[in-house]
Write a protein that holds these residues in place. Structure first.
Motif, short mmCIF file in Angstrom:
data_model
loop_
_atom_site.label_atom_id
_atom_site.label_comp_id
_atom_site.label_asym_id
_atom_site.label_seq_id
_atom_site.Cartn_x
_atom_site.Cartn_y
_atom_site.Cartn_z
N GLN A 2 0.92 -0.41 -0.31
CA GLN A 2 -0.32 -0.11 -0.64
C GLN A 2 1.19 0.97 0.01
OE1 GLN A 2 -3.40 -0.06 2.71
NE2 GLN A 2 -3.05 -1.94 3.23
N ASP B 192 -1.79 3.94 -4.12
CA ASP B 192 -2.50 2.56 -3.95
C ASP B 192 -2.23 2.14 -5.32
OD1 ASP B 192 -2.39 2.08 -1.31
OD2 ASP B 192 -4.58 2.86 -1.63
N VAL C 242 -4.71 -3.03 -5.06
CA VAL C 242 -4.49 -3.05 -3.23
C VAL C 242 -4.66 -1.65 -3.47
CG1 VAL C 242 -2.08 -1.99 -3.88
CG2 VAL C 242 -2.38 -3.19 -2.70
N GLY C 243 -4.27 -1.98 -1.84
CA GLY C 243 -4.73 -0.94 -0.80
C GLY C 243 -5.94 -0.31 -1.08
N SER D 116 -1.08 -1.54 8.56
CA SER D 116 -1.50 -1.78 6.80
C SER D 116 -2.48 -2.90 7.22
CB SER D 116 -0.38 -2.61 6.62
OG SER D 116 -0.11 -2.77 4.80
N ARG E 134 -5.93 -1.34 7.41
CA ARG E 134 -5.84 0.04 5.96
C ARG E 134 -6.96 -1.35 5.13
NH1 ARG E 134 -3.88 2.43 1.94
NH2 ARG E 134 -4.49 4.91 1.53
#
Length: 298
Positions: free
Chosen positions: A32, A55, A59-60, A202, A205
């Protein structure tokens, strides 16, 4: 903040004066935007740059490609060995187009492009395919796709590919901490409590394993990118850890040898991460090429 870019939604963060030279920070496989250390972002801003981290797709908080199945790696390699175009959801070049789409959304005409690991591969393809948009290229702990290069150590590959059987928070945090210890910088070991806190943040998130498989397919499916890299004209800096177990130093050297006029800085004690004590050295190397390119931010 979110931007519509290349037909998808990209989550990004934007720091510094909007009139300062922009630096687009592109992170690696399954990583991320938060993996770009805030001290590094802060130091870029203090040096007079506008820092943008985001990002990648899958992902993220950016768009997930849930409609695409991750193909088997053996099938991808087999197709490539037969000279066929690999059947993958997307390639590194598509992710480079995402980066350009984000610059478009932010109305940035040209930027310094900095990428780490897979992000370095994306950054390289941005510089190769969109030279008019690139002030300079900085490729960190990355490689070219040259199949003759040495591979990761067995232990490093294992932590990258073997996930815990349970996806609960404690199991994933423990795995993340172990992975960081394996691939991280032996000369700059991380504080375990701080590392655990970062991995946990992480996970909370966003935790999205399917995206990692599709990104890995993009790397494998993109194959050897040296032909494209030979056409890069931007001032280029390659930064690589001497002790990187995931992408060995040979990958960085091959990158520097392939890109015309590229410089390389090899850092003893550095593995496959960005320890805070090394940030000034990394940014000093970046500025060796950044200073060669001056242009308005938009």
């Amino acid at each position: 903040m979110k931007a519509q870019a290349n037909g998808i939604e990209i989550e990004f963060e934007d720091y510094g004066d909007k009139d300062s030279p922009p630096v687009l920070l592109i992170m690696g496989l399954g990583a991320q935007l938060t993996l770009w250390p805030m001290p590094m972002v802060d130091q870029l801003v203090a040096r007079g740059y506008r820092a943008i981290r985001y990002d990648n797709r899958d992902v993220g908080l950016s768009t997930k490609f849930d409609h695409e199945q991750a193909p088997a790696m053996a099938a991808i390699i087999g197709e490539m060995m037969m000279g066929a175009k690999p059947d993958v959801p997307y390639l590194i070049g598509d992710m480079a187009a995402d980066a350009i789409g984000l610059l478009d959304a932010l109305r940035i005409a040209k930027a310094h492009i900095m990428g780490a690991s897979m992000g370095g591969m994306i950054a390289q393809m941005v510089a190769a395919a969109y030279p008019e948009r690139v002030l300079s290229l900085t490729s960190i702990m990355s490689t070219t796709g040259n199949p003759a290069l040495p591979s990761a150590t067995r232990e490093a590959m294992a932590v990258l590919t073997q996930r815990p059987t349970s996806s609960d928070e404690e199991s994933m945090v423990a795995h993340g901490v172990r992975a960081e210890k394996v691939i991280g910088s032996p000369g700059y070991p991380a504080d375990e409590a701080e590392l655990s806190e970062r991995v946990r943040a992480s996970f909370r998130r966003m935790h999205y394993p399917p995206g990692i498989a599709r990104q890995m397919a993009a790397i494998v499916g993109s194959g050897d990118r040296r032909e494209a890299l030979r056409g890069i004209t931007a001032p280029t800096m390659v930064i690589h850890g001497v002790d990187d177990p995931l992408v060995p130093l040979a990958g960085g050297r091959d990158t520097a040898e392939t890109i015309p006029g590229a410089k390389i800085v090899e850092i003893p004690g550095m593995g496959h991460n960005l320890p805070e004590p090394l940030i000034p050295q990394v940014l000093d190397a970046f500025e060796q090429v950044a200073r060669k390119a001056t242009a308005p931010a938009a």
